[in-house]
Design an enzyme around this catalytic site. Structure first.
Site, PDB file in Angstrom:
ATOM      1  N   GLY A  32     -12.723  -3.473   1.875  1.00 58.01           N
ATOM      2  CA  GLY A  32     -13.827  -4.209   1.291  1.00 58.01           C
ATOM      3  C   GLY A  32     -15.035  -3.313   1.161  1.00 58.01           C
ATOM      4  O   GLY A  32     -15.364  -2.551   2.069  1.00 58.01           O
ATOM      5  N   ASP A  91     -11.992  -5.725  -2.887  1.00 57.20           N
ATOM      6  CA  ASP A  91     -12.987  -6.793  -2.889  1.00 57.20           C
ATOM      7  C   ASP A  91     -14.304  -6.193  -2.437  1.00 57.20           C
ATOM      8  O   ASP A  91     -14.377  -5.019  -2.063  1.00 57.20           O
ATOM      9  CB  ASP A  91     -12.568  -7.945  -1.961  1.00 57.20           C
ATOM     10  CG  ASP A  91     -12.320  -7.470  -0.537  1.00 57.20           C
ATOM     11  OD1 ASP A  91     -13.317  -7.253   0.175  1.00 57.20           O
ATOM     12  OD2 ASP A  91     -11.155  -7.295  -0.150  1.00 57.20           O
ATOM     13  N   MET A 146      -9.379  -2.357   8.557  1.00 52.96           N
ATOM     14  CA  MET A 146      -8.889  -2.766   9.862  1.00 52.96           C
ATOM     15  C   MET A 146      -8.042  -1.721  10.595  1.00 52.96           C
ATOM     16  O   MET A 146      -7.477  -2.028  11.644  1.00 52.96           O
ATOM     17  CB  MET A 146      -8.089  -4.070   9.730  1.00 52.96           C
ATOM     18  CG  MET A 146      -8.902  -5.221   9.174  1.00 52.96           C
ATOM     19  SD  MET A 146      -7.949  -6.759   8.949  1.00 52.96           S
ATOM     20  CE  MET A 146      -7.620  -7.209  10.654  1.00 52.96           C
ATOM     21  N   GLU A 147      -7.926  -0.506  10.054  1.00 53.24           N
ATOM     22  CA  GLU A 147      -7.027   0.467  10.680  1.00 53.24           C
ATOM     23  C   GLU A 147      -7.564   1.891  10.797  1.00 53.24           C
ATOM     24  O   GLU A 147      -7.210   2.618  11.736  1.00 53.24           O
ATOM     25  CB  GLU A 147      -5.702   0.551   9.890  1.00 53.24           C
ATOM     26  CG  GLU A 147      -4.887  -0.719   9.863  1.00 53.24           C
ATOM     27  CD  GLU A 147      -5.298  -1.672   8.763  1.00 53.24           C
ATOM     28  OE1 GLU A 147      -5.046  -2.888   8.908  1.00 53.24           O
ATOM     29  OE2 GLU A 147      -5.879  -1.201   7.759  1.00 53.24           O
ATOM     30  N   GLU A 198       0.807  -1.216   0.000  1.00 55.84           N
ATOM     31  CA  GLU A 198       0.000   0.000   0.000  1.00 55.84           C
ATOM     32  C   GLU A 198       0.843   1.272   0.000  1.00 55.84           C
ATOM     33  O   GLU A 198       0.300   2.356  -0.218  1.00 55.84           O
ATOM     34  CB  GLU A 198      -0.949  -0.019   1.207  1.00 55.84           C
ATOM     35  CG  GLU A 198      -1.995  -1.111   1.113  1.00 55.84           C
ATOM     36  CD  GLU A 198      -2.825  -1.271   2.375  1.00 55.84           C
ATOM     37  OE1 GLU A 198      -4.009  -1.626   2.251  1.00 55.84           O
ATOM     38  OE2 GLU A 198      -2.288  -1.039   3.483  1.00 55.84           O
TER      39      GLU A 198
END
Length: 243
Positions: free
Chosen positions: A92, A211, A187-188, A27
């Protein structure tokens, strides 16, 4: 504008004002590869890459996966004097209709895996904290304008939900959308937002969808990661060039 390694505290200090964070090497490598006059140093357990990027002095770092890693790295970055934070990476999609490769720019961020409801608190609310953390409106506008100038990219603004879970269930995605009205899950970002807000530092989270978090995530994520990393880089480049 350089990092000084001999500050009074014995810690490096920075005059760069823009910090860029990604969770994984994939990333940020598109960005670190373009750094001019690049230097690398360690600070509070994190590796920082300093240099000029698209006309701006920046510090780029990888935080690692999950909210704890994100919070620790954000704290370290802010301790170096950073005045704006851009988080870039993948997520996502949650909102129906979003497609792989679309970009979601944070309006605000929540933590979907927080549950203190047995004590009477709202689902997602950390006691004595606010429910969501608002991204800076100017940074949102810069990110959206930059994304809209890139051919073939569909960008939207929306709420982003963070949790220490990789979401790959249609039922969980539907629940998350209905419960929190979020556009994307990762997640962050909310941990970065929480820390930055306490410091009073403006931030924005930019997520390119790798996704659709609908049960095919394990397949889509691996296939589309290189593409979405490049698209996220393009948005960051546009933002820096407009600053």
């Amino acid at each position: 504008m350089t990092v000084q390694n001999t500050s009074l505290s014995g810690q490096p200090t920075a005059t760069a004002t823009i910090g860029i964070i990604g969770a994984m090497d994939e990333e940020i490598h598109q960005l670190t590869a373009d750094l001019l006059d690049g230097q690398t140093f360690q600070h509070q357990g994190s590796t920082f890459h300093q240099g000029r990027l698209f006309g701006q002095q920046v510090l780029i770092t990888k935080c690692g996966i999950g909210k704890v890693n994100a919070a620790m790295t954000t704290q370290a970055l802010l301790s170096l004097g950073i005045q704006k934070i851009i988080f870039t990476g993948v997520a996502g999609g949650v909102t129906p209709g979003l497609q792989v490769g679309d970009i979601v720019i944070s309006t605000d961020l929540i933590q979907h895996d927080v549950d203190v409801t047995p004590l009477g608190y709202q689902l997602g609310l950390i006691p004595d904290e606010q429910f969501s953390w608002n991204a800076d409106e100017q940074l949102q506008a810069l990110a959206l304008e930059s994304a809209q100038q890139i051919e073939g990219i569909h960008a939207v603004k929306g709420r982003i939900a963070s949790g220490d879970q990789f979401i790959a269930s249609k039922d969980r995605v539907r629940w998350m959308h209905d419960t929190f009205q979020v556009a994307a899950a990762e997640m962050e970002g909310a941990a970065v937002a929480q820390v930055a807000s306490k410091w009073g530092v403006p931030f924005v989270v930019i997520r390119s969808l790798s996704d659709t978090a609908d049960g095919e995530a394990n397949v889509d994520y691996r296939s589309f990661m290189p593409l979405v990393a490049i698209r996220a880089k393009s948005v960051v480049r546009g933002m820096l060039q407009r600053m």
